[in-house]
Write an enzyme that holds these catalytic residues in place. Structure first.
Site, PDB file in Angstrom:
ATOM      1  N   ILE A  86     -21.482  42.896 -12.972  1.00  0.00           N
ATOM      2  CA  ILE A  86     -23.099  43.130 -12.242  1.00  0.00           C
ATOM      3  C   ILE A  86     -22.971  44.609 -12.512  1.00  0.00           C
ATOM      4  CG2 ILE A  86     -21.243  43.532 -10.009  1.00  0.00           C
ATOM      5  CD1 ILE A  86     -23.198  43.045  -8.353  1.00  0.00           C
ATOM      6  N   LYS A 114     -10.895  31.064  -3.045  1.00  0.00           N
ATOM      7  CA  LYS A 114      -9.856  30.524  -3.106  1.00  0.00           C
ATOM      8  C   LYS A 114      -9.535  28.962  -3.961  1.00  0.00           C
ATOM      9  CE  LYS A 114      -9.712  34.671  -6.316  1.00  0.00           C
ATOM     10  NZ  LYS A 114     -10.601  34.436  -7.214  1.00  0.00           N
ATOM     11  N   TYR A 151     -11.477  35.378   1.620  1.00  0.00           N
ATOM     12  CA  TYR A 151     -11.568  35.631  -0.123  1.00  0.00           C
ATOM     13  C   TYR A 151     -10.198  33.926  -0.261  1.00  0.00           C
ATOM     14  CZ  TYR A 151      -8.489  37.418  -3.834  1.00  0.00           C
ATOM     15  OH  TYR A 151      -8.005  37.513  -5.115  1.00  0.00           O
TER      16      TYR A 151
END
Length: 272
Positions: A39, A175, A171
């Site tokens: 990015i 995951k 998070y």
């Protein structure tokens, strides 16, 4: 030097520094040409600086110094159309896409007041993984020569993770989602001889893991938790990026030609 990936092309996201750069360089050492995507600008929910254009240029310099070709793109992995365009453009310069390393990631562990935090964490880790595979898989299928895809999970995706706050939950959820994506892709792409696996690292010496933000968050968990946090079965301080690259190199090699749909912890026994 082992050149077992000679003639292959590997796409790596989050390639400007850290794990992504390590993977790109190791793949190039083995003879692969590289499509490097990052990015290269900051995000509102992330307190530490993300990679810069100069970081991506340094990855390119390291790869070319090894005698390999590299195509770089400054792309947000959350943008499927842009990811598809990056792959299409890369194929005008490189012949194939044989290996995909889904690596782009961020931490926003202390940004719970940010209205963008949940969306950005889920977007980069989970939607970004989906977009990367969706952009590359049609080409891999059309080539008819198989391939290997490695998704980057985390020890947070194999247990309770970093729950308790919105960003810790984001998070952890992302995951865990990587595990589901990996298994689904392994099942659907196997007929095309495309293997899909996931690695799940513990703490690694990168800008993300070493940021004050992450250190402060994990310390707050330790102080308020009744379960051990950061406990490893093996003597351990912190992993280095090349330690994770070792696992990636195995999974994309012919030594793993019959390994697909596997979650591989690289964690010194953390998930035990």
């Amino acid at each position: 030097m082992d050149r077992h990936l000679e003639g292959k092309v590997a796409l790596v996201t989050g390639a400007a520094r850290g794990l992504g750069r390590s993977h790109a360089v190791r793949l190039a050492e083995a003879g692969a040409d590289i499509i490097a995507i990052d990015i290269c600008h900051d995000l509102s929910s992330v307190a530490y600086p993300l990679a810069s254009p100069s970081d991506l240029e340094e990855t390119a310099r390291l790869v070319t110094a090894l005698g390999q070709r590299i195509v770089t793109h400054q792309v947000d992995v959350r943008d499927l159309a842009a990811m598809c365009e990056a792959v299409t453009d890369s194929l005008t310069k490189l012949p194939t896409v044989d290996i995909v390393i889904v690596n782009a990631g961020i931490s926003a562990m202390q940004a719970d007041e940010s209205p963008d935090a949940w969306d950005q964490v889920i977007g980069v880790h989970l939607s970004g993984a989906f977009n990367t595979v969706q952009a590359a898989a049609p080409t891999m299928i059309a080539q008819g020569t198989g391939g290997a895809i490695v998704l980057t999970g985390s020890v947070a995706g194999l247990g309770p993770g970093y729950g308790g706050t919105p960003c810790g939950l984001a998070y952890t959820a992302a995951k865990h989602g990587i595990v589901g994506l990996m298994r689904s892709y392994a099942a659907s792409l196997g007929q095309h001889s495309i293997r899909v696996n996931a690695i799940h690292p513990t703490a690694v010496n990168t800008a993300m893991a070493q940021s004050e933000e992450v250190h402060g968050y994990t310390e707050s968990i330790r102080q308020g938790s009744t379960r051990p946090v950061g406990t490893h079965a093996l003597p351990f301080v912190i992993a280095q990026p090349n330690d994770i690259s070792d696992a990636v190199m195995f999974l994309v090699s012919d030594a793993a030609k019959y390994i697909t749909g596997v979650n591989l912890p690289v964690d010194a026994g953390f998930v035990l």
